[in-house]
Design an enzyme around this catalytic site. Structure first.
Site, PDB file in Angstrom:
ATOM      1  N   ASN A   8       0.801  -1.225   0.000  1.00 56.58           N
ATOM      2  CA  ASN A   8       0.000   0.000   0.000  1.00 56.58           C
ATOM      3  C   ASN A   8       0.837   1.280   0.000  1.00 56.58           C
ATOM      4  O   ASN A   8       0.365   2.321  -0.458  1.00 56.58           O
ATOM      5  CB  ASN A   8      -0.913  -0.012   1.235  1.00 56.58           C
ATOM      6  N   TYR A  35       4.609   9.572 -11.085  1.00 62.59           N
ATOM      7  CA  TYR A  35       3.572   8.787 -10.406  1.00 62.59           C
ATOM      8  C   TYR A  35       2.918   7.810 -11.386  1.00 62.59           C
ATOM      9  O   TYR A  35       2.786   6.617 -11.102  1.00 62.59           O
ATOM     10  CB  TYR A  35       2.541   9.734  -9.806  1.00 62.59           C
TER      11      TYR A  35
END
Length: 270
Positions: free
Chosen positions: A103, A169
């Site tokens: 995560n 990203y």
């Protein structure tokens, strides 16, 4: 009785937000938690508040308050030796490892030709290389246990549809798709399923507390790339993401592997 009674779950980035919520949801369903978070500023180019050691301590308190067992430490996903030791200690304490939720993540903003070297490499190192290190640390323990299991990689809608001003990203999150698919193919015959989850905006400090994101979302030419099919529901709740993670980790998803699970309000389809 919980659906994860007796199971052990390793979660990265548990100090707050999605990671904390996943830990609490698994604990309430009977799982023991192994967790980690850097719980400090990762880079000086991020524009949202960093998690803290107090946040990590609060996650531990909340899990224990919910009746769960937890071993959690402060550390960096980029540190393979740290993750390997944490997993080894968690398996020694709890006896096994069944589920991994990769995560932890980092976000920065900028045009492809204006990003600094640090803005690109830090994000790729945390999001992609750090996730590989999570799998590298955890998979041997899952194989040794011989119980099968589930790995859930948290990617992003930006890993399905590249976002402007998010080159590092988007690149890292696209990379997670390839990592997930390779792992799913390699681990299927060990009865370990590997899937990715692709959220859009989520109600976390990183998701809604980013000052640069608020500015960028107001730039006229950027707006069309960031629309969804559900403007009445622009931000997902933590539980909406955890619902998907727990489903993919459960026996109810025993026929699901290599899937790209979208929780994106349709944003990747417009």
């Amino acid at each position: 009785m919980g659906q994860f009674d007796g199971k052990v779950v390793y979660i990265t980035g548990i100090a707050r937000g999605q990671g904390r919520n996943h830990a609490l949801r698994f604990a309430r369903e009977g799982a023991a938690i192994i967790g980690m978070d850097i719980a400090a500023s990762v880079a000086d180019h991020t524009t949202y508040p960093a998690a803290t050691a107090d946040d990590l301590a609060e996650t531990i308190r909340l899990v224990e308050e919910a009746g769960g067992k937890i071993l959690a430490r402060q550390g960096d996903t980029r540190d393979l030796a740290f993750q390997q030791q944490l997993v080894a200690d968690g398996v020694e304490q709890f006896g096994r490892l069944d589920v991994v939720v990769a995560n932890a993540g980092l976000l920065t903003w900028g045009k492809v030709w204006e990003l600094t070297e640090e803005q690109f490499t830090d994000v790729v190192d945390v999001n992609l290389v750090g996730t590989w290190k999570t799998l590298r640390a955890a998979i041997p323990a899952m194989l040794e246990a011989g119980n099968g299991g589930s790995i859930v990689v948290i990617s992003s809608s930006a890993g399905l549809k590249a976002m402007p001003l998010q080159a590092s990203y988007s690149a890292s999150k696209f990379g997670l798709r390839g990592l997930t698919q390779s792992a799913a193919k390699e681990l299927g015959h060990y009865r370990i399923r590997v899937n990715s989850v692709h959220p859009y905006a989520v109600d976390t400090p990183m998701g809604v507390g980013d000052t640069e994101a608020h500015r960028i979302f107001g730039i006229p030419w950027v707006g069309p790339h960031l629309t969804s099919m559900m403007n009445h529901h622009p931000v997902a709740s933590l539980d909406e993401i955890s619902d998907a993670v727990l489903y993919l980790a459960s026996d109810g998803a025993k026929a699901v592997t290599g899937a790209e699970f979208q929780i994106d309000m349709g944003a990747t389809k417009v």
